[in-house]
Design an enzyme around this catalytic site. Structure first.
Site, PDB file in Angstrom:
ATOM      1  N   THR A 213      43.491  41.571  24.001  1.00 19.69           N
ATOM      2  CA  THR A 213      44.386  42.655  24.455  1.00 19.69           C
ATOM      3  C   THR A 213      44.544  43.657  23.308  1.00 19.69           C
ATOM      4  OG1 THR A 213      45.604  41.350  26.056  1.00 19.69           O
ATOM      5  CG2 THR A 213      46.849  43.080  24.952  1.00 19.69           C
ATOM      6  N   ARG A 241      48.118  38.086  39.475  1.00 23.86           N
ATOM      7  CA  ARG A 241      48.913  37.801  38.277  1.00 23.86           C
ATOM      8  C   ARG A 241      49.037  39.034  37.377  1.00 23.86           C
ATOM      9  NH1 ARG A 241      48.127  37.876  32.386  1.00 23.86           N
ATOM     10  NH2 ARG A 241      49.420  36.227  31.524  1.00 23.86           N
ATOM     11  N   GLY A 243      50.651  40.061  33.532  1.00 24.81           N
ATOM     12  CA  GLY A 243      51.194  39.479  32.303  1.00 24.81           C
ATOM     13  C   GLY A 243      52.289  40.336  31.702  1.00 24.81           C
ATOM     14  N   GLY A 264      49.404  37.726  23.506  1.00 26.53           N
ATOM     15  CA  GLY A 264      49.515  36.270  23.531  1.00 26.53           C
ATOM     16  C   GLY A 264      49.667  35.794  24.957  1.00 26.53           C
ATOM     17  N   TRP A 265      50.189  34.616  25.075  1.00 26.51           N
ATOM     18  CA  TRP A 265      50.322  33.985  26.383  1.00 26.51           C
ATOM     19  C   TRP A 265      51.474  34.669  27.117  1.00 26.51           C
ATOM     20  CZ3 TRP A 265      49.685  27.995  26.735  1.00 26.51           C
ATOM     21  CH2 TRP A 265      49.541  27.625  28.075  1.00 26.51           C
ATOM     22  N   GLY A 266      51.089  35.596  28.019  1.00 31.86           N
ATOM     23  CA  GLY A 266      52.037  36.553  28.574  1.00 31.86           C
ATOM     24  C   GLY A 266      53.240  35.954  29.265  1.00 31.86           C
TER      25      GLY A 266
HETATM   26  N1  ASP Z   1      49.371  39.071  26.784  1.00 29.72           N
HETATM   27  C1  ASP Z   1      48.231  39.251  27.642  1.00 29.72           C
HETATM   28  C2  ASP Z   1      48.539  38.703  29.004  1.00 29.72           C
HETATM   29  O1  ASP Z   1      49.167  37.669  29.106  1.00 29.72           O
HETATM   30  C3  ASP Z   1      46.995  38.603  27.120  1.00 29.72           C
HETATM   31  C4  ASP Z   1      46.650  38.891  25.671  1.00 29.72           C
HETATM   32  O2  ASP Z   1      47.497  39.239  24.874  1.00 29.72           O
HETATM   33  O3  ASP Z   1      45.469  38.750  25.310  1.00 29.72           O
HETATM   34  O4  ASP Z   1      48.110  39.281  29.981  1.00 29.72           O
END
Ligand code: ASP
Length: 351
Positions: A213, A241, A243, A264-266
């Site tokens: 991202t 979905r 994020g 990160g893990w959205g």
């Molecule tokens: N934060 C983004 C998402 O969850 C993914 C990423 O940061 O790479 O969509």
């Protein structure tokens, strides 16, 4: 008597809390990732957390570093000419959206159904205005569309086909969906699908389900801040979905004193309202920017089971780049126009 003792204990606890703010007990952030305040316009970028040394061929690393440097120069050119933080963020992110190394625009990850669905947001710290889009499939530079939603619509967030109709009406460039496709991301989806089916031929699971991202935060010569984030989301996402990246306050936030773009893990960033939480700690609790960033990214989110990183910029020029994965593509550029880029835990001297 009992009552008096209780209230005394309560008063003592209150006095302690007032004397030692909660954040003061947190460890200070890693000095490698934090900087003292600097003067002058500044632009800070990320190209995503979750990158692992073992799975990044040297040629790909070099190409990603080069793209980050190009994006930093593009944003700096705007700031040098007296352009706004918003313009710098837009220009820098558009470069990274066109670079196939990153999971945004061209090179975005694929959904379960084999499509690219793009999310982006931008926010102006001075006015509090924001624009966002989610789930678009034909917009070449989602950050430009998010900006247009902010400036040329009565809304904050548009999704899917409606967002594309709006893009067409406003003259935003639309492309054939094949523009976004790269073989590497396609293969990542095939691996994820094979793993899901339990096939032995599936490659090893990546350490993190997200990566690449992009985001930017900028401080212009008028002292105003802006933040933006753009992503393809997570490989094998489904059911529409969305994020954190396009959600104002989760992956993207800017106010008068603080600007944040997360990666990160959205799902965990959404639950923590991570980007807003960092700036709220600065604004309401008076925490130093680095302390606030460290607390949210490296404590709150991991404690909840998530991980990732963020770039944070203060109106005083202070920078924090916390992350808790093997690496995070990141860089900054200041008044001298020299791009500074890092990927793993190598030192990144800050202004
Ligand atoms: N934060 C983004 C998402 O969850 C993914 C990423 O940061 O790479 O969509």
């Amino acid at each position: 008597m009992r009552m008096r003792l209780r209230s005394k204990a309560w008063l003592a606890a209150l006095a302690c809390a007032l004397a030692v703010p909660a954040w003061a007990t947190a460890d200070q952030a890693d000095p490698v990732h934090d900087g003292a305040p600097a003067a002058g316009p500044l632009l800070v970028l990320h190209g995503g957390a979750g990158v692992e040394r073992a799975s990044l061929p040297p040629a790909e690393e070099a190409a990603a570093r080069e793209a980050l440097a190009t994006a930093l120069r593009a944003g700096h050119a705007v700031l040098r000419e007296g352009g706004s933080a918003l313009d710098a963020v837009t220009a820098a992110i558009a470069v990274l959206e066109d670079a196939p190394q990153f999971n945004a625009g061209r090179g975005a990850v694929f959904t379960h159904e084999g499509r690219n669905e793009l999310d982006a947001a931008i926010m102006d710290g001075a006015s509090g205005r924001a624009g966002a889009i989610a789930g678009v499939r034909r917009v070449r530079n989602p950050i430009r569309l998010a900006r247009t939603v902010m400036e040329d619509s009565p809304h904050v967030m548009l999704v899917g086909e409606g967002a594309e109709t709006f893009a067409g009406e406003r003259g935003i460039e639309l492309v054939d969906p094949s523009w976004f496709r790269t073989e590497k991301r396609w293969q990542q989806l095939q691996d994820a699908l094979a793993r899901e089916r339990g096939q032995a031929s599936a490659g090893p699971a990546p350490a993190h389900p997200y990566f690449g991202t992009v985001g930017a935060v900028a401080l212009d010569s008028s002292g105003q801040l802006a933040a933006g984030t753009s992503t393809g989301g997570m490989t094998n996402k489904r059911w529409g979905r969305v994020g954190d990246a396009p959600l104002v306050g989760a992956g993207t936030w800017a106010d008068a004193r603080c600007a944040v773009s997360g990666t990160g893990w959205g799902e965990f960033y959404i639950r923590a309202a991570a980007a807003h939480e960092i700036c709220a700690r600065v604004r309401l609790a008076g925490q130093p920017l680095a302390t606030a960033a460290e607390a949210v990214i490296n404590r709150e989110i991991p404690a909840a089971g998530g991980n990732g990183g963020a770039i944070v910029l203060g109106a005083d020029g202070s920078i924090a780049l916390p992350f808790n994965t093997g690496g995070m593509y990141r860089g900054w550029i200041g008044a001298d126009g020299v791009p500074h880029v890092a990927v793993f835990d190598e030192p990144l001297p800050l202004p």
